[in-house]
Design an enzyme around this catalytic site. Sequence first.
Site, short mmCIF file in Angstrom:
data_model
loop_
_atom_site.label_atom_id
_atom_site.label_comp_id
_atom_site.label_asym_id
_atom_site.label_seq_id
_atom_site.Cartn_x
_atom_site.Cartn_y
_atom_site.Cartn_z
N ARG A 75 88.40 23.14 54.47
CA ARG A 75 87.84 24.30 53.75
C ARG A 75 88.44 25.56 54.32
O ARG A 75 88.38 25.78 55.53
CB ARG A 75 86.33 24.38 53.98
CG ARG A 75 85.53 23.50 53.14
CD ARG A 75 84.09 23.89 53.04
NE ARG A 75 83.45 24.50 54.19
CZ ARG A 75 82.19 24.89 54.19
NH1 ARG A 75 81.46 24.75 53.10
NH2 ARG A 75 81.65 25.43 55.24
N THR B 126 87.45 31.73 51.99
CA THR B 126 87.12 31.47 50.57
C THR B 126 86.21 30.25 50.41
O THR B 126 85.58 30.08 49.37
CB THR B 126 88.39 31.20 49.75
OG1 THR B 126 88.99 29.99 50.24
CG2 THR B 126 89.39 32.34 49.88
N ASP C 181 83.75 19.08 64.43
CA ASP C 181 83.70 19.55 65.83
C ASP C 181 82.75 18.69 66.66
O ASP C 181 83.04 18.36 67.81
CB ASP C 181 83.23 21.01 65.88
CG ASP C 181 84.32 21.97 65.42
OD1 ASP C 181 85.48 21.52 65.27
OD2 ASP C 181 84.01 23.16 65.21
N ASP D 232 78.92 21.80 62.49
CA ASP D 232 80.24 21.36 62.04
C ASP D 232 80.44 19.89 62.41
O ASP D 232 80.55 19.55 63.60
CB ASP D 232 81.32 22.23 62.69
CG ASP D 232 82.69 21.95 62.09
OD1 ASP D 232 83.11 20.77 62.14
OD2 ASP D 232 83.32 22.87 61.57
#
Length: 206
Positions: free
Chosen positions: A103, A107, A201, A198
């Site tokens: 991603r 945006t 991560d 995340d």
Amino acid sequence: MATVFVSRHPLVLHKLTQLRDQTTPPWHFRRLVRDLTQILFVEATTDLPTEPVTVHTPLAEFAGRRVAGDLAIVPILRAGLGMSEAVLELVPEASVRHLGLYRDETTHQPVTYYHKLHGKPPELALIVDPMLATGGSAVEALNLLKTWGAKTIRVLALIAAPEGVATVQRHHPDVGLYLAALDSHLNDNCYIVPGLGDAGDRQFAT
Ligand code: PRP
Ligand code: URA
């Protein structure tokens, strides 16, 4: 409109709570991703076709069944990797078709950086990605798989946002979604709330 299945299995509720916990370290996080994926995979494939096969036990002939048709596991890199390993443990005959998508941080649109979809499309393609947030990555993965010729496609995700589910349904109403949880909403950074942060991560300690 295709299935949106949200697991209520007690083990899923239990392990997903541990997965969300910010104190869960990466080694434990990876193990939970594996366990949750295997439970969800079983729940998502109760209609997997089988065909007859005869084996010989030490005592007699046995008319059994084996899974029929080919399955392609499609992990969205990089967070989907732990999920594809988990499915492969259950179905080692499956093929794996990696899709490299990330991603864009501003945006939030998916950027494709890798895919190798060639040869005969499988009878069932299973996209695996822990997070379905805006749904942009899943829609892009579905576009790529359909262009390749895959007909039956399912998406397995551990946590989804309602916004992402609606987007996938709008673009691909024929595709079943199998989720461990459907959360509240997306925040201003398009992260799932309450979510788990995340997923890449936390899996890979980055
Ligand atoms: C995460 C996640 C999905 C995507 C979901 O990947 O694993 O692929 O975001 O977001 P969306 O539904 O809004 O498209 P990310 O882009 O962080 O890449 P990474 O796995 O390489 O960290
Ligand atoms: N990607 C993640 O890893 N987590 C989110 O909440 C949204 C996208």
